[in-house]
Design an enzyme around this catalytic site. Structure first.
Site, short mmCIF file in Angstrom:
data_model
loop_
_atom_site.label_atom_id
_atom_site.label_comp_id
_atom_site.label_asym_id
_atom_site.label_seq_id
_atom_site.Cartn_x
_atom_site.Cartn_y
_atom_site.Cartn_z
N ASP A 126 0.87 -1.19 0.00
CA ASP A 126 0.00 0.00 0.00
C ASP A 126 0.90 1.23 0.00
O ASP A 126 2.09 1.16 0.35
CB ASP A 126 -0.91 0.01 1.23
CG ASP A 126 -1.84 1.23 1.25
OD1 ASP A 126 -2.51 1.48 0.24
OD2 ASP A 126 -1.87 1.96 2.27
N SER A 127 0.30 2.38 -0.36
CA SER A 127 1.04 3.64 -0.30
C SER A 127 1.49 3.94 1.13
O SER A 127 2.45 4.69 1.32
CB SER A 127 0.14 4.77 -0.79
OG SER A 127 -1.00 4.86 0.04
N TYR A 164 -0.95 8.57 -2.35
CA TYR A 164 -0.94 8.37 -3.80
C TYR A 164 -2.18 8.99 -4.45
O TYR A 164 -2.18 9.25 -5.66
CB TYR A 164 -0.95 6.87 -4.14
CG TYR A 164 0.39 6.14 -4.04
CD1 TYR A 164 1.50 6.69 -3.39
CD2 TYR A 164 0.53 4.88 -4.62
CE1 TYR A 164 2.70 5.99 -3.32
CE2 TYR A 164 1.73 4.18 -4.55
CZ TYR A 164 2.82 4.74 -3.90
OH TYR A 164 4.00 4.05 -3.83
N GLY A 165 -3.21 9.18 -3.64
CA GLY A 165 -4.52 9.60 -4.16
C GLY A 165 -4.50 10.78 -5.12
O GLY A 165 -5.16 10.75 -6.16
N CYS A 225 -4.33 -1.48 -2.13
CA CYS A 225 -4.50 -0.04 -2.31
C CYS A 225 -5.40 0.15 -3.52
O CYS A 225 -5.10 -0.36 -4.61
CB CYS A 225 -3.13 0.59 -2.56
SG CYS A 225 -3.19 2.34 -3.01
N ASN A 226 -6.51 0.85 -3.32
CA ASN A 226 -7.44 1.07 -4.43
C ASN A 226 -6.84 1.96 -5.50
O ASN A 226 -7.06 1.76 -6.69
CB ASN A 226 -8.74 1.68 -3.91
CG ASN A 226 -9.56 0.68 -3.13
OD1 ASN A 226 -10.41 0.00 -3.69
ND2 ASN A 226 -9.31 0.57 -1.83
N THR A 227 -6.09 2.98 -5.08
CA THR A 227 -5.52 3.93 -6.03
C THR A 227 -4.54 3.22 -6.95
O THR A 227 -4.58 3.40 -8.18
CB THR A 227 -4.82 5.08 -5.27
OG1 THR A 227 -5.71 5.55 -4.24
CG2 THR A 227 -4.47 6.22 -6.19
N GLU A 276 -2.93 9.19 7.90
CA GLU A 276 -1.46 9.04 7.89
C GLU A 276 -0.83 9.86 9.02
O GLU A 276 0.21 9.51 9.55
CB GLU A 276 -0.87 9.45 6.53
CG GLU A 276 -1.12 8.46 5.40
CD GLU A 276 -0.23 7.21 5.45
OE1 GLU A 276 0.98 7.34 5.68
OE2 GLU A 276 -0.76 6.10 5.28
N CYS A 288 -11.31 2.79 -0.14
CA CYS A 288 -9.91 3.13 0.14
C CYS A 288 -9.53 2.32 1.37
O CYS A 288 -10.28 2.31 2.36
CB CYS A 288 -9.74 4.62 0.41
SG CYS A 288 -8.10 5.06 1.04
N THR A 289 -8.38 1.66 1.32
CA THR A 289 -8.05 0.74 2.41
C THR A 289 -7.67 1.46 3.71
O THR A 289 -7.58 0.82 4.75
CB THR A 289 -6.91 -0.21 1.97
OG1 THR A 289 -5.78 0.58 1.55
CG2 THR A 289 -7.37 -1.09 0.82
N HIS A 290 -7.47 2.76 3.65
CA HIS A 290 -7.24 3.51 4.89
C HIS A 290 -8.55 3.72 5.68
O HIS A 290 -8.52 3.87 6.90
CB HIS A 290 -6.69 4.91 4.57
CG HIS A 290 -5.23 4.97 4.28
ND1 HIS A 290 -4.68 4.43 3.14
CD2 HIS A 290 -4.19 5.55 4.96
CE1 HIS A 290 -3.36 4.66 3.13
NE2 HIS A 290 -3.05 5.34 4.23
#
Ligand code: DGL
Length: 274
Positions: A11-12, A43-44, A74-76, A159, A193-195
């Site tokens: 993931d980012s 990354y979004g 990560c979806n992005t 983050e 979004c995985t966050h």
């Protein structure tokens, strides 16, 4: 001594840990290797070329560390880099290397959760603008209408560990209002979004009764279990010592402190240079 062959999870930043947690529950003996590109998150807002370049660097890094199978948690990255990597880059990396994303498994099932056939999706700017979700959902559930809204503040708040603040709640409320204003019939809200699972409690407290909030972890885990059943050679090549190694491109102590919020257990990460 057996060489380690873990499943790579990328993931980012921290978001992929919400996927890793479910993967570990579903495949408790499989080895995993997590890589968070925290130094370059989010990354979004980044361009296609940049997300593709960063993601390919991460995938190659995980391949070099012995992973044959890498999950873009990560979806992005799944929206902006996965297809190009699968179609253009994988062949030159070895016939046994595979990369999977999180969008396809989610779109295969998301329509099952909605009675009104109206699904709302929140995600990063990159994921929403890629139109990956509406395009893929239309293939599996042509009768489902998709409404999307980008939430560029949410990942930076997570983050920076500021997601439990009144300021964060304000942004979350505004974004949910914008999404839900698009249709009163939305009965399923996908956190694309995985966050975002870290915001689940706040989100659930802000959406109207009757709106189901969906996270991706268990969906992606069930899909991977199924994939490994169908690809016995890949499953056999993954080492199974119930081991997980964590790498971050930023400060390891910050990663360790924050990762515990996502995983519910403590970790000691190692530095990675991409
Ligand atoms: N966790 C990532 C996702 O699922 C994105 C976060 C970012 O913007 O870097 O899209």
């Amino acid at each position: 001594m057996q060489t380690k062959k873990p499943i790579g999870v990328f993931d980012s930043g921290y978001g992929g840990l919400t996927i890793l947690k479910e993967l570990q529950l579903a495949l408790p003996t499989h080895d995993f290797m997590y890589l968070g590109d925290n130094a370059r998150a989010p990354y979004g807002p980044r361009s296609y070329d940049t997300v593709y370049q960063y993601t390919l660097e991460a995938v190659d890094w995980l391949f070099d560390k012995g992973c044959d199978l890498v999950i873009l948690a990560c979806n992005t990255a799944s929206a902006k880099a996965l297809r190009t990597i699968q179609q253009k880059d994988l062949a030159s990396r070895g016939s046994h290397k595979r990369v999977l994303g999180v969008i396809r498994p989610t779109t295969e099932v998301v329509g099952q959760f909605s009675s009104s056939k109206q699904v709302g999706i929140v995600g990063t700017k990159g994921t929403v603008e890629s139109e990956s979700y509406p395009t893929e959902i239309a293939k599996f559930f042509p009768d489902v209408k998709v409404f999307q809204h980008a939430c560029p503040m949410w990942v930076p708040l997570i983050e920076n560990r500021a997601y439990n603040t009144p300021g964060a709640r304000y942004f979350i409320e505004q974004d949910l209002k914008s999404l839900l204003a698009q249709s009163a019939k939305i009965d399923t809200l996908l956190l694309g979004c995985t966050h975002y699972p870290l915001l689940l409690e706040t989100i659930e407290s802000l959406v109207p009764n009757g709106v189901k909030v969906l996270t991706q972890g268990a969906i992606v885990a069930a899909s991977l279990v199924n994939y490994l059943k169908r690809h016995a050679d890949m499953d056999a090549s993954i080492t199974k010592n119930n081991d997980c190694v964590f790498y971050t491109t930023d400060a390891t102590l910050d990663f360790d402190a924050h990762a515990a919020d996502f995983l519910g257990y403590s970790v000691e990460s190692l530095p990675a240079m991409l």
